[in-house]
Enzyme design. Structure first.
Site, PDB file in Angstrom:
ATOM      1  N   PRO A 189       0.838  -1.197   0.000  1.00  0.00           N
ATOM      2  CA  PRO A 189       0.000   0.000   0.000  1.00  0.00           C
ATOM      3  C   PRO A 189       0.872   1.246   0.000  1.00  0.00           C
ATOM      4  O   PRO A 189       1.800   1.361   0.797  1.00  0.00           O
ATOM      5  CB  PRO A 189      -0.795  -0.130   1.304  1.00  0.00           C
ATOM      6  CG  PRO A 189       0.043  -1.005   2.176  1.00  0.00           C
ATOM      7  CD  PRO A 189       0.757  -1.946   1.266  1.00  0.00           C
TER       8      PRO A 189
ATOM      9  N   ALA B 221       0.371   5.528  -0.257  1.00  0.00           N
ATOM     10  CA  ALA B 221      -0.556   6.655  -0.305  1.00  0.00           C
ATOM     11  C   ALA B 221      -0.388   7.430  -1.602  1.00  0.00           C
ATOM     12  O   ALA B 221       0.735   7.755  -2.006  1.00  0.00           O
ATOM     13  CB  ALA B 221      -0.329   7.575   0.891  1.00  0.00           C
TER      14      ALA B 221
ATOM     15  N   CYS C 156       4.266   3.176   8.618  1.00  0.00           N
ATOM     16  CA  CYS C 156       4.401   4.513   8.046  1.00  0.00           C
ATOM     17  C   CYS C 156       5.372   5.354   8.868  1.00  0.00           C
ATOM     18  O   CYS C 156       5.219   5.478  10.081  1.00  0.00           O
ATOM     19  CB  CYS C 156       3.036   5.198   7.989  1.00  0.00           C
ATOM     20  SG  CYS C 156       3.096   6.840   7.231  1.00  0.00           S
TER      21      CYS C 156
ATOM     22  N   ASN D 240      10.077  -6.869   2.847  1.00  0.00           N
ATOM     23  CA  ASN D 240       9.848  -5.660   2.073  1.00  0.00           C
ATOM     24  C   ASN D 240      11.088  -4.772   2.172  1.00  0.00           C
ATOM     25  O   ASN D 240      11.705  -4.688   3.215  1.00  0.00           O
ATOM     26  CB  ASN D 240       8.607  -4.943   2.626  1.00  0.00           C
ATOM     27  CG  ASN D 240       8.323  -3.596   1.978  1.00  0.00           C
ATOM     28  OD1 ASN D 240       7.989  -2.629   2.658  1.00  0.00           O
ATOM     29  ND2 ASN D 240       8.432  -3.504   0.664  1.00  0.00           N
ATOM     30  N   GLY D 241      11.409  -4.135   1.043  1.00  0.00           N
ATOM     31  CA  GLY D 241      12.529  -3.201   1.037  1.00  0.00           C
ATOM     32  C   GLY D 241      13.518  -3.489  -0.061  1.00  0.00           C
ATOM     33  O   GLY D 241      14.139  -4.559  -0.091  1.00  0.00           O
ATOM     34  N   ASP D 242      13.642  -2.562  -1.003  1.00  0.00           N
ATOM     35  CA  ASP D 242      14.642  -2.619  -2.072  1.00  0.00           C
ATOM     36  C   ASP D 242      14.447  -3.799  -3.019  1.00  0.00           C
ATOM     37  O   ASP D 242      15.416  -4.446  -3.443  1.00  0.00           O
ATOM     38  CB  ASP D 242      16.060  -2.659  -1.491  1.00  0.00           C
ATOM     39  CG  ASP D 242      16.423  -1.388  -0.736  1.00  0.00           C
ATOM     40  OD1 ASP D 242      15.601  -0.452  -0.746  1.00  0.00           O
ATOM     41  OD2 ASP D 242      17.506  -1.345  -0.130  1.00  0.00           O
TER      42      ASP D 242
END
Length: 401
Positions: free
Chosen positions: A21, A23, A125, A229-231
């Protein structure tokens, strides 16, 4: 051999890939583009039976974050955010909240009114307007608050067979890690999986994601899937993350901005297929034009709003292509489909794929930041009466997007 399926409650995903997700990005039109691209990466019927024995072969695509308070109040924007695209097999909503009662009420609304098939809770977030109210990536520091929110959401969703998942970061900063405790708490509360962005709130999006933290979480949380998650900028990155950390799936965020076709590569990669999309500028322009059309439909024919919201995507789509500064500026000023057509007509659509220049990091990584947290937040792992009163009103100041 890496796993090619991922359980999500009663559903089985044929590819262990989740669109993160984001924004202002993962609205229904963009999710539709990514989902269509993912389906293009599926092997021919019968070539990989495991992929076709699932009810959702292409993975899952999560909505923009919506605040629980806005949803309970049924604001126009929050109700718009949770609208599914026409072909979504699983309606996946990401929910933000800092007050357990409000989060519980929002989940109750989603499940009793049949508005979601999957609910993801946002504890990742790092944006100041969220963290200064005790939300997002800083909330798991308050162990009792985190547990109450997650337990309440699961309790409301369970009778309707709607799975709840958690997405989080490593902690506030290196001195205040939270992810191992939070992962175990979420597991005990009955979530379907936990996903870790391998950065702290202080890291923001800077530097390199620390995939070793995903491996540590996988070692601590053993009864449910752990996602990383990440890169993840390519299918090869996704495969490397899973191989190196032992995680059960991947969550892809910035890597697909301006590149919805990355999901073709991801699905193909997990199917052990060499297929990869290497688009020339003509192909990019056609996807961008379709994105614009979907945005106009999503905004009920309001071309001005749709094209204004699309402007942020222009640099992502054009990354690496030798498009001049004047043409790029024109794309960021479009206000109608006619404007977009004129801007695209001025490009050399015969330009081939430029190679690695079109890949890699999208947007700005930025630099580390000192997280904004409520006064006294770091003094204890528990919530006192003063903070409890602040949290009850906190969601009023965070937009529904």
């Amino acid at each position: 051999m890496l796993p090619v399926t991922l359980a999500l409650g009663r559903h089985t995903l044929g590819t262990p890939v989740v669109l993160a997700p984001m924004a202002g990005v993962t609205n229904a039109p963009f999710r539709q583009l990514c989902r269509e691209a993912a389906r293009a990466g599926l092997p021919a019927e019968g070539a990989a039976p495991a992929l076709h024995a699932t009810d959702v072969p292409e993975g899952i695509f999560v909505s923009e974050m919506v605040t629980s308070r806005a949803l309970v109040e049924r604001t126009e924007e929050s109700m718009h955010i949770i609208e599914p695209a026409p072909d979504e097999r699983i309606r996946s909503v990401q929910l933000y909240g800092v007050d357990p009662a409000t989060v519980r009420a929002a989940v109750r609304m989603l499940v009793t009114e049949d508005r979601a098939d999957h609910i993801d809770l946002n504890f990742g977030c790092p944006v100041a307007k969220v963290t200064r109210k005790g939300g997002g990536a800083v909330l798991p520091w308050k162990r009792d608050l985190f547990a109450a929110i997650v337990r309440g959401a699961v309790e409301e969703a369970r009778p309707f067979d709607v799975p709840v998942t958690v997405k989080m970061r490593m902690g506030i900063d290196d001195a205040h890690p939270t992810y191992l405790d939070a992962g175990r708490t979420a597991q005990d509360a009955g979530v379907a999986w936990v996903a870790l962005h391998a950065r702290t709130a202080a890291d923001y999006y800077s530097g390199e994601a620390r995939w070793e933290a995903i491996a540590r979480l996988k070692g601590a949380v053993t009864d449910i899937p752990v996602l990383g998650n990440g890169d993840i900028w390519s299918a090869e990155d996704a495969l490397a993350m899973m191989a190196g950390t032992g995680c059960d799936g991947v969550v892809v965020g910035r890597g697909c901005q301006g590149r919805p076709w990355l999901f073709t590569d991801l699905v193909a990669g997990f199917a052990d297929s060499p297929v990869r999309v290497r688009p020339g500028l003509g192909y990019v322009a056609s996807v961008l034009r379709r994105h614009a059309e979907l945005m106009v439909d999503y905004h009920r024919g309001d071309e001005l709003r749709a094209l204004r919201e699309l402007r942020k995507h222009m640099a992502w789509y054009m990354k690496g292509y030798p498009v001049g500064g004047e043409a790029r500026t024109e794309l960021t000023r479009v206000s109608s489909l006619a404007d977009l057509d004129a801007a695209l007509a001025g490009l050399d659509l015969d330009l081939p794929y430029p190679g690695v220049g079109a890949e890699g990091q999208r947007g700005r990584g930025g630099s580390p930041k000192v997280p904004h947290v409520p006064d006294g937040w770091l003094d204890t792992r528990d919530v006192d009466d003063r903070l409890r009163a602040m949290l009850a009103e906190a969601e009023l100041s965070v937009s529904g997007g």
